[in-house]
Design a protein around this motif. Structure first.
Motif, PDB file in Angstrom:
ATOM      1  N   CYS A 165      -6.095  14.807   2.162  1.00  0.00           N
ATOM      2  CA  CYS A 165      -5.115  13.820   2.626  1.00  0.00           C
ATOM      3  C   CYS A 165      -5.831  12.578   3.162  1.00  0.00           C
ATOM      4  O   CYS A 165      -5.414  11.448   2.906  1.00  0.00           O
ATOM      5  N   PHE A 166      -6.912  12.789   3.908  1.00  0.00           N
ATOM      6  CA  PHE A 166      -7.677  11.653   4.432  1.00  0.00           C
ATOM      7  C   PHE A 166      -8.274  10.837   3.292  1.00  0.00           C
ATOM      8  O   PHE A 166      -8.253   9.601   3.319  1.00  0.00           O
ATOM      9  N   ALA A 167      -8.834  11.534   2.285  1.00  0.00           N
ATOM     10  CA  ALA A 167      -9.434  10.822   1.163  1.00  0.00           C
ATOM     11  C   ALA A 167      -8.396   9.976   0.417  1.00  0.00           C
ATOM     12  O   ALA A 167      -8.653   8.812   0.072  1.00  0.00           O
ATOM     13  N   LEU A 168      -7.212  10.538   0.191  1.00  0.00           N
ATOM     14  CA  LEU A 168      -6.151   9.798  -0.493  1.00  0.00           C
ATOM     15  C   LEU A 168      -5.671   8.623   0.351  1.00  0.00           C
ATOM     16  O   LEU A 168      -5.527   7.498  -0.140  1.00  0.00           O
ATOM     17  N   PHE A 169      -5.435   8.886   1.622  1.00  0.00           N
ATOM     18  CA  PHE A 169      -4.960   7.853   2.540  1.00  0.00           C
ATOM     19  C   PHE A 169      -5.998   6.743   2.678  1.00  0.00           C
ATOM     20  O   PHE A 169      -5.666   5.549   2.666  1.00  0.00           O
ATOM     21  N   GLY A 170      -7.275   7.138   2.818  1.00  0.00           N
ATOM     22  CA  GLY A 170      -8.336   6.150   2.951  1.00  0.00           C
ATOM     23  C   GLY A 170      -8.489   5.298   1.714  1.00  0.00           C
ATOM     24  O   GLY A 170      -8.707   4.079   1.795  1.00  0.00           O
ATOM     25  N   LEU A 171      -8.370   5.919   0.535  1.00  0.00           N
ATOM     26  CA  LEU A 171      -8.453   5.175  -0.714  1.00  0.00           C
ATOM     27  C   LEU A 171      -7.351   4.124  -0.793  1.00  0.00           C
ATOM     28  O   LEU A 171      -7.598   2.966  -1.158  1.00  0.00           O
ATOM     29  N   LEU A 172      -6.122   4.518  -0.450  1.00  0.00           N
ATOM     30  CA  LEU A 172      -5.004   3.581  -0.515  1.00  0.00           C
ATOM     31  C   LEU A 172      -5.212   2.396   0.421  1.00  0.00           C
ATOM     32  O   LEU A 172      -4.939   1.244   0.071  1.00  0.00           O
ATOM     33  N   CYS A 188      -8.149   1.225   1.550  1.00  0.00           N
ATOM     34  CA  CYS A 188      -9.254   0.403   1.061  1.00  0.00           C
ATOM     35  C   CYS A 188      -8.843  -0.421  -0.158  1.00  0.00           C
ATOM     36  O   CYS A 188      -9.390  -1.508  -0.389  1.00  0.00           O
ATOM     37  N   LEU A 189      -7.924   0.081  -0.962  1.00  0.00           N
ATOM     38  CA  LEU A 189      -7.414  -0.696  -2.089  1.00  0.00           C
ATOM     39  C   LEU A 189      -6.424  -1.766  -1.642  1.00  0.00           C
ATOM     40  O   LEU A 189      -6.383  -2.875  -2.191  1.00  0.00           O
ATOM     41  N   GLU A 190      -5.621  -1.427  -0.630  1.00  0.00           N
ATOM     42  CA  GLU A 190      -4.563  -2.343  -0.201  1.00  0.00           C
ATOM     43  C   GLU A 190      -5.117  -3.635   0.367  1.00  0.00           C
ATOM     44  O   GLU A 190      -4.534  -4.711   0.171  1.00  0.00           O
ATOM     45  N   ILE A 191      -6.237  -3.570   1.060  1.00  0.00           N
ATOM     46  CA  ILE A 191      -6.777  -4.770   1.714  1.00  0.00           C
ATOM     47  C   ILE A 191      -7.101  -5.859   0.692  1.00  0.00           C
ATOM     48  O   ILE A 191      -6.590  -6.990   0.809  1.00  0.00           O
ATOM     49  N   PRO A 192      -7.941  -5.608  -0.329  1.00  0.00           N
ATOM     50  CA  PRO A 192      -8.213  -6.687  -1.280  1.00  0.00           C
ATOM     51  C   PRO A 192      -7.005  -7.050  -2.146  1.00  0.00           C
ATOM     52  O   PRO A 192      -6.833  -8.225  -2.496  1.00  0.00           O
ATOM     53  N   LEU A 193      -6.176  -6.061  -2.502  1.00  0.00           N
ATOM     54  CA  LEU A 193      -5.010  -6.367  -3.335  1.00  0.00           C
ATOM     55  C   LEU A 193      -4.018  -7.258  -2.604  1.00  0.00           C
ATOM     56  O   LEU A 193      -3.485  -8.218  -3.174  1.00  0.00           O
ATOM     57  N   ALA A 194      -3.753  -6.959  -1.325  1.00  0.00           N
ATOM     58  CA  ALA A 194      -2.842  -7.791  -0.539  1.00  0.00           C
ATOM     59  C   ALA A 194      -3.428  -9.183  -0.329  1.00  0.00           C
ATOM     60  O   ALA A 194      -2.705 -10.190  -0.366  1.00  0.00           O
ATOM     61  N   ALA A 195      -4.753  -9.245  -0.114  1.00  0.00           N
ATOM     62  CA  ALA A 195      -5.396 -10.546   0.053  1.00  0.00           C
ATOM     63  C   ALA A 195      -5.293 -11.374  -1.221  1.00  0.00           C
ATOM     64  O   ALA A 195      -5.034 -12.588  -1.172  1.00  0.00           O
ATOM     65  N   LEU A 196      -5.490 -10.751  -2.377  1.00  0.00           N
ATOM     66  CA  LEU A 196      -5.348 -11.453  -3.655  1.00  0.00           C
ATOM     67  C   LEU A 196      -3.944 -11.997  -3.838  1.00  0.00           C
ATOM     68  O   LEU A 196      -3.751 -13.145  -4.264  1.00  0.00           O
ATOM     69  N   LYS A 197      -2.956 -11.175  -3.515  1.00  0.00           N
ATOM     70  CA  LYS A 197      -1.564 -11.594  -3.672  1.00  0.00           C
ATOM     71  C   LYS A 197      -1.223 -12.720  -2.712  1.00  0.00           C
ATOM     72  O   LYS A 197      -0.521 -13.671  -3.073  1.00  0.00           O
ATOM     73  N   ALA A 198      -1.733 -12.617  -1.469  1.00  0.00           N
ATOM     74  CA  ALA A 198      -1.459 -13.669  -0.485  1.00  0.00           C
ATOM     75  C   ALA A 198      -2.076 -14.993  -0.913  1.00  0.00           C
ATOM     76  O   ALA A 198      -1.523 -16.060  -0.658  1.00  0.00           O
ATOM     77  N   ALA A 199      -3.235 -14.921  -1.580  1.00  0.00           N
ATOM     78  CA  ALA A 199      -3.908 -16.139  -2.028  1.00  0.00           C
ATOM     79  C   ALA A 199      -3.396 -16.645  -3.369  1.00  0.00           C
ATOM     80  O   ALA A 199      -3.880 -17.662  -3.869  1.00  0.00           O
ATOM     81  N   GLN A 200      -2.430 -15.916  -3.972  1.00  0.00           N
ATOM     82  CA  GLN A 200      -1.837 -16.293  -5.259  1.00  0.00           C
ATOM     83  C   GLN A 200      -2.892 -16.392  -6.364  1.00  0.00           C
ATOM     84  O   GLN A 200      -2.882 -17.325  -7.163  1.00  0.00           O
ATOM     85  N   ALA A 249      -5.620  -2.801   7.351  1.00  0.00           N
ATOM     86  CA  ALA A 249      -4.804  -2.810   6.132  1.00  0.00           C
ATOM     87  C   ALA A 249      -3.369  -3.241   6.434  1.00  0.00           C
ATOM     88  O   ALA A 249      -2.764  -3.989   5.657  1.00  0.00           O
ATOM     89  N   MET A 250      -2.833  -2.771   7.555  1.00  0.00           N
ATOM     90  CA  MET A 250      -1.465  -3.146   7.925  1.00  0.00           C
ATOM     91  C   MET A 250      -1.350  -4.650   8.172  1.00  0.00           C
ATOM     92  O   MET A 250      -0.379  -5.294   7.743  1.00  0.00           O
ATOM     93  N   ILE A 251      -2.330  -5.228   8.846  1.00  0.00           N
ATOM     94  CA  ILE A 251      -2.259  -6.658   9.191  1.00  0.00           C
ATOM     95  C   ILE A 251      -2.452  -7.529   7.957  1.00  0.00           C
ATOM     96  O   ILE A 251      -1.811  -8.579   7.826  1.00  0.00           O
ATOM     97  N   VAL A 252      -3.319  -7.107   7.020  1.00  0.00           N
ATOM     98  CA  VAL A 252      -3.439  -7.859   5.766  1.00  0.00           C
ATOM     99  C   VAL A 252      -2.123  -7.792   4.998  1.00  0.00           C
ATOM    100  O   VAL A 252      -1.687  -8.774   4.386  1.00  0.00           O
TER     101      VAL A 252
END
Length: 601
Positions: free
Chosen positions: A81-88, A90-102, A145-148
């Protein structure tokens, strides 16, 4: 050319998949540590026990209910569960940043690969104490991740991309959840909303209500953390905030401590210098200027690279300069329409700055700042790569990922060795339910785990509780090839461990308490109280202790002895027993036993 660029993206995608697979594997084979043992029991006893433990935690421990609830759920279900949660996360941070930067979708694989390589290349202390320790991950990486994600929502709302009903409430709720994480990230959540609010004031005042709602929610969420009696008391105890002059003293002490910790890692300096260069390239591209950004980049990168080689006041001044450079490039990026990258750097600065007046200077408090900076750096570098030749687009992310893996191979090996030791202990726990005696193996690589449970203190008792054993069960600790310790012919529970200097570390409590000594654990180390004299043991650095005592003539004596990287705080080098306590310490001819002769009180 289009075919070449498509091939480059395939290589980038493979590199990204490989590096995040590696991060997930590390999370799978890393061990639970310290507070994890307690949190893992919260959901074991039903709703009533969960509510009672949560109340106790909030009133006595701290007010971080939201992130610790996440830790309790993760630990209840196990490492997968930790590995799955941690992966999500770690992926969310750059993906959300990319989307925010258009950014266009074509930049996603490169950005993910570069961010993942940066995560693997984090300073070892950040990996051990922050990313791979479940409780710390939920305290530091999860709020990041939440704040990004909050930043993405606010940027889209500010630009008018999201106009659905209930958006105002969504911003309020997102702000509240981000603010109710930790003290550090709560202030960062407020800063994120405030930064987008400033952008709305400059660009689109009609959208100001959305960041204002998030700011209000963040403040309310942070208030829930500070309403905890434990948080309130710790805040004033750690910041010395009773008066302005004492607060200023704490600020200076925090700057000193942070500069020393940052200077201990050459990898951190290298990552920061690279970030400054990327920021300069972005400003040069957007502004058309060359001279000023280039000079500022040289100054910033040089300060980052030199900081680990400095000491004293010069190192502190250099660290203060680094913080100023971070502020400078954050403002410069935001001023030249790189708002997301600039905001991420400002959030990194906020996370560092709010910890300055506190005594919390452990490596893990830097983790949010590094993650924000890595996200900004991955955005900047992927943007630069998109304009390069296809061969470079493929080669650079692949080289970064391969380099990170090669750099971390010894770390993977250490974590796997720890995983095998944990399997031994799991089998010992099963046997202990039948035999009534637990044999616990100490053969952990302490450079790959934050702490493990040992014989004295809170964590071992909670470890026993977490595996379903009574705290009263007889326990004998052992290590492969390590000698057993006998006091006056009686085997004690803990073995000797190598001190790294050709000698052995022996358990203080089991040896000196039969002499009539009392051991007091203080903020600075230990005090051993014997009739007629006290012996002070001060922890200078993580692996060394200074022992101070008065000899028979009344003269003050001092020696330095090794101490282990663990919570087994009363395990110390054998010189303290021979030189300070005057005890006879003898190794058996076959090297399997150490005998200590202790006089009666």
């Amino acid at each position: 050319m289009k075919h070449s660029r498509s091939s480059a993206r395939v290589v980038q995608a493979v590199a990204a998949a490989a590096v995040f697979t590696g991060v997930t594997a590390l999370m799978c084979i890393s061990l639970c540590s310290a507070d994890d043992f307690w949190y893992s029991t919260f959901l074991d006893g039903g709703v009533a026990q969960f509510l009672e433990l949560s109340r106790y935690h909030y009133e006595v421990f701290n007010g971080r209910v939201l992130v610790h609830l996440a830790a309790q759920v993760i630990l209840h279900f196990g490492r997968w569960c930790f590995a799955l949660f941690g992966l999500l996360c770690c992926l969310e941070i750059p993906l959300a940043a990319l989307k925010a930067a258009q950014r266009p979708r074509g930049q996603v694989p490169a950005c993910l690969a570069l961010f993942g390589a940066g995560v693997l290349a984090l300073p070892r202390a950040l990996l051990v104490e922050g990313l791979l320790w479940t409780s710390a991950f939920c305290n530091y990486a999860l709020p990041t991740a939440m704040i990004v994600g909050e930043l993405l929502l606010l940027m889209r709302a500010a630009r008018g991309e999201k106009t659905r009903p209930g958006l105002l409430f969504a911003c309020l709720l997102a702000g509240f959840l981000c603010g109710a994480t930790t003290e550090q990230s709560g202030f960062a959540a407020m800063a994120a909303a405030g930064l987008v609010g400033l952008l709305c004031l400059a660009k689109n005042r009609r959208r100001l209500a959305y960041p204002a709602a998030a700011l209000l929610g963040s403040a309310a969420g942070l208030l829930t953390v500070f309403l905890s009696p434990a948080t309130y008391g710790r805040f004033f105890r750690e910041t010395k905030a009773a008066a302005l002059d004492s607060f200023f003293e704490s600020l200076c002490a925090g700057l000193d401590a942070q500069s020393a910790m940052f200077g201990a890692g050459h990898g951190a300096s290298l990552l920061l210098s690279l970030l400054f260069v990327l920021a300069a390239l972005a400003v040069m591209h957007e502004s058309g200027k060359r001279g000023e950004p280039l000079a500022a980049a040289v100054l910033s990168a040089s300060a980052a690279l030199l900081q680990p080689f400095l000491s004293g006041g010069v190192q502190i001044a250099c660290y203060a300069l680094l913080l100023f450079c971070l502020l400078f490039w954050a403002v410069a990026l935001a001023a030249y329409s790189r708002h997301t990258e600039g905001f991420l750097l400002l959030l990194a600065l906020v996370c560092v700055a709010v910890m300055l007046p506190t005594k919390s200077v452990s490596a893990r408090v830097f983790l949010p700042a590094f993650l924000y900076a890595l996200a900004a750096g991955a955005l900047l570098l992927s943007q630069q790569l998109s304009q390069a030749k296809p061969v470079l687009q493929a080669a650079l992310p692949l080289a970064a990922v391969l380099g990170a893996f090669f750099f971390r191979l010894p770390f993977f090996s250490g974590c796997w060795a720890n995983c095998l030791t944990e399997a031994k202990n799991a089998e010992a726990v099963r046997q202990a339910r039948d035999t009534g005696v637990l044999y616990y193996c100490l053969d952990y690589d302490m450079s790959c785990t934050y702490s493990r449970p040992f014989s004295d203190g809170f964590f071992y008792n909670t470890y026993l509780q977490s595996v379903g054993l009574s705290a009263d069960i007889p326990s004998f600790f052992y290590g492969e090839g390590k000698p057993l310790v006998y006091v006056n012919g009686r085997r004690i529970t803990s073995p000797a461990l190598p001190d790294g200097e050709g000698g052995w570390m022996l358990p203080l409590r089991d040896i000196v308490e039969p002499m009539g000594a009392d051991i007091e654990i203080t903020d600075m180390g230990l005090v051993v109280r014997l009739p007629g004299r006290d012996i002070d043991i001060t922890y200078l650095v993580k692996d060394e202790a200074q022992v101070t005592w008065r000899d028979a003539g009344g003269d003050l004596q001092t020696i330095a002895v090794p101490k282990p990287e663990s919570y087994f705080e009363t395990l110390l080098g054998q010189r303290i027993y021979t030189e300070v306590f005057g005890l006879a310490v003898r190794m058996s001819p076959d090297g399997t036993r150490i005998g200590v002769t202790v006089p009666s009180p």
